[in-house]
Design an enzyme around this catalytic site. Structure first.
Site, PDB file in Angstrom:
ATOM      1  N   GLU A 168       0.646  -1.306   0.004  1.00  0.00           N
ATOM      2  CA  GLU A 168       0.113   0.235  -0.002  1.00  0.00           C
ATOM      3  C   GLU A 168       0.918   1.354   0.105  1.00  0.00           C
ATOM      4  OE1 GLU A 168      -2.730  -0.257   3.326  1.00  0.00           O
ATOM      5  OE2 GLU A 168      -3.813  -1.791   2.474  1.00  0.00           O
TER       6      GLU A 168
ATOM      7  N   GLU B 214      -6.054  -8.236   0.827  1.00  0.00           N
ATOM      8  CA  GLU B 214      -6.366  -7.747   2.191  1.00  0.00           C
ATOM      9  C   GLU B 214      -7.711  -7.458   1.768  1.00  0.00           C
ATOM     10  OE1 GLU B 214      -4.176  -4.859   4.380  1.00  0.00           O
ATOM     11  OE2 GLU B 214      -2.450  -5.404   3.933  1.00  0.00           O
TER      12      GLU B 214
HETATM   13  O1  IFM Z   1      -3.762  -2.994   9.366  1.00  0.00           O
HETATM   14  C1  IFM Z   1      -3.528  -2.414   8.047  1.00  0.00           C
HETATM   15  C2  IFM Z   1      -2.584  -3.066   7.040  1.00  0.00           C
HETATM   16  O2  IFM Z   1      -1.427  -3.026   7.854  1.00  0.00           O
HETATM   17  C3  IFM Z   1      -2.553  -2.358   5.576  1.00  0.00           C
HETATM   18  N1  IFM Z   1      -3.750  -2.517   5.066  1.00  0.00           N
HETATM   19  C4  IFM Z   1      -4.903  -1.852   5.989  1.00  0.00           C
HETATM   20  C5  IFM Z   1      -4.914  -2.747   7.123  1.00  0.00           C
HETATM   21  C6  IFM Z   1      -6.342  -2.068   8.278  1.00  0.00           C
HETATM   22  O3  IFM Z   1      -6.062  -0.915   8.303  1.00  0.00           O
END
Ligand code: IFM
Length: 449
Positions: free
Chosen positions: A172, A359
């Site tokens: 990200e 994710e």
């Molecule tokens: O916890 C985070 C992760 O580190 C990166 N993506 C989003 C998740 C939730 O906020």
């Protein structure tokens, strides 16, 4: 009552990758154990007032010591793929130079334990924890960061490449550059457009350079992950529509498009033109890389309206709280079609061979009652989002994986331990783990029940 027939794992195909995602800083703890050097997040969390209730991650879930138990949980839950990140400053305490043999040995043990348990390791090189020693030299604002990262990628590839079939380079980039280098609310706490533009460009160059190293050094598939948020305008007014387009460009296109060989989307986000002052001749070509897969991380949608007072972007988000919609503990709207929209948008790029949802998940106020956590809202969230993945897949989007964020409750950056995202509850006093109902649901789904 359920409106549809229950989802079945087989509907996604036999080669679909199912898993959970985690990150080193959020779970490992052991912040100075066995020669690990400090990262920017160790420094940031040590400062007062930066993290809710001054929480820190010196112990967190103690995954560094407890990984055998957590891998046993993965087995118990029939989870076939485990995504984790490598801590750069555990491997190179100073960020470059001398390798920490104990850091390498730790990841060797983790990878071997996963493989012996029949679980495929998916490794991310960088999930936000830059070595502090490199931040002292300017961190991602220093063009040398491209070389530091490439050297680190080479070390990881050489040591672990024989056992890692799936790599991800960055996690990200829009989030860690925006929050860490523009807004200053995440480590390293820098602010301003200058820092931000340099970080954007150097991180994107490092992503392509790191990917080339992984590809040249081993046989693993090479991907990288992005956060995507489905954006909608607040109204049909031209100004709101234009504002939504600028926010969409910033959040969803700025990082991926140069890597796909399309250059920075400067036509749709005028402020981005200034990135030309950071670029050097030849960079544009170096930015492109043919990834084997793109990791899509999506949680919610945002509604955007024009707001000329907001510098550079002329737009503002309409907070979910003001829209009277269901939200998670992060204040994010629960809106499953957003994931479908994100996948459809990615499917429109010509040169993405495969998409993995690396994710997706939700934080809710879970409570442990008589040894159980009834988190029906999380189970519904996951189920409803999976339905959207299936819809996109059935319409021809080449999505071939889904990873829940996350295995255990853990350290949620500036929010500390308040939001609980795990399929497994953690009592941070005792380190006791309890599989939540959502975790049992995921297990049963993966088992074909
Ligand atoms: O916890 C985070 C992760 O580190 C990166 N993506 C989003 C998740 C939730 O906020």
């Amino acid at each position: 009552m359920e409106k549809h027939a229950p989802l079945q794992r087989q509907q996604f195909g036999t080669d679909f990758h199912w898993g959970v995602s985690t990150a080193a800083f959020q779970t490992e703890g052991a912040w100075d154990t066995d020669g690990k050097g400090p990262s920017i997040w160790d420094t940031f969390t040590a400062g007062k007032g930066r993290i809710k209730d001054n929480h820190h991650a010196r112990t967190s879930c103690n995954f560094y010591h407890r990984y055998p138990d957590d891998v046993a949980l993965l087995r118990e839950m029939h989870i076939p793929n485990f995504r984790f990140s490598l801590s750069w400053s555990r491997i190179l305490p100073e960020g470059k130079g001398t390798i920490n043999a104990k850091g390498i040995a730790y990841y060797d043990r983790l990878i071997d334990t996963l493989l012996e348990s029949g679980i495929t390791p998916w490794a991310t090189l960088y999930h936000w924890d830059l070595p502090q020693a490199l931040e002292n030299l300017g961190g991602w604002t220093n063009r040398s960061s491209i070389g530091w990262f490439t050297d680190y990628a080479g070390i990881c590839a050489r040591h672990f490449g024989d056992r890692i079939p799936q790599w991800m380079v960055m996690n990200e980039p829009s989030v860690f550059t925006g929050a860490g280098y523009f807004l200053g609310i995440h480590a390293p706490g820098r602010r301003g457009l200058n820092n931000y533009l340099k970080a954007i460009h150097h991180v994107t160059m490092a992503t392509a350079a790191g990917a080339r190293v992984l590809k040249d050094t081993g046989n693993g598939a090479v991907g990288t992950t992005f956060s995507f948020t489905h954006i909608e305008p607040h109204s049909h007014k031209r100004s709101d529509i234009a504002a939504a387009k600028r926010v969409d460009t910033l959040l969803n296109r700025t990082f991926i498009e140069p890597l796909l060989g399309l250059g920075y989307p400067i036509d749709d986000l005028p402020v981005l033109r200034k990135i030309n002052s950071v670029m050097r001749p030849g960079d544009e070509k170096q930015l492109a890389f043919d990834f084997d897969f793109i990791g899509a991380q999506a949680y919610t949608r945002e509604i955007v309206r024009a707001r000329w007072l907001t510098p550079y972007i002329g737009a503002a988000l309409v907070p979910a709280a003001k829209r009277h919609v269901e939200t998670t503990d992060m204040g994010w709207e629960v809106y499953p079609p957003a994931l479908y929209q994100v996948l459809k948008a990615l499917g429109r790029y010509e040169n993405i061979p495969q998409i993995m949802v690396t994710e997706n998940g939700a934080a809710f106020p879970d409570t442990l009652v008589n040894g159980r956590v009834y988190d029906g809202r999380r189970r519904n969230y996951l189920n409803d989002h999976l339905r959207q993945v299936l819809k996109a897949k059935q319409e021809g989007v080449n999505v071939n994986g889904y990873f829940v964020w996350t295995l255990t409750d853990n350290f949620e950056w500036a929010e500390g331990y308040h939001p609980r995202f795990g399929l497994v509850h953690v009592d941070f006093e005792t380190q006791q783990r309890t599989i939540k109902q959502s975790g049992l649901w995921y297990r049963d789904f993966l088992n074909g029940h």
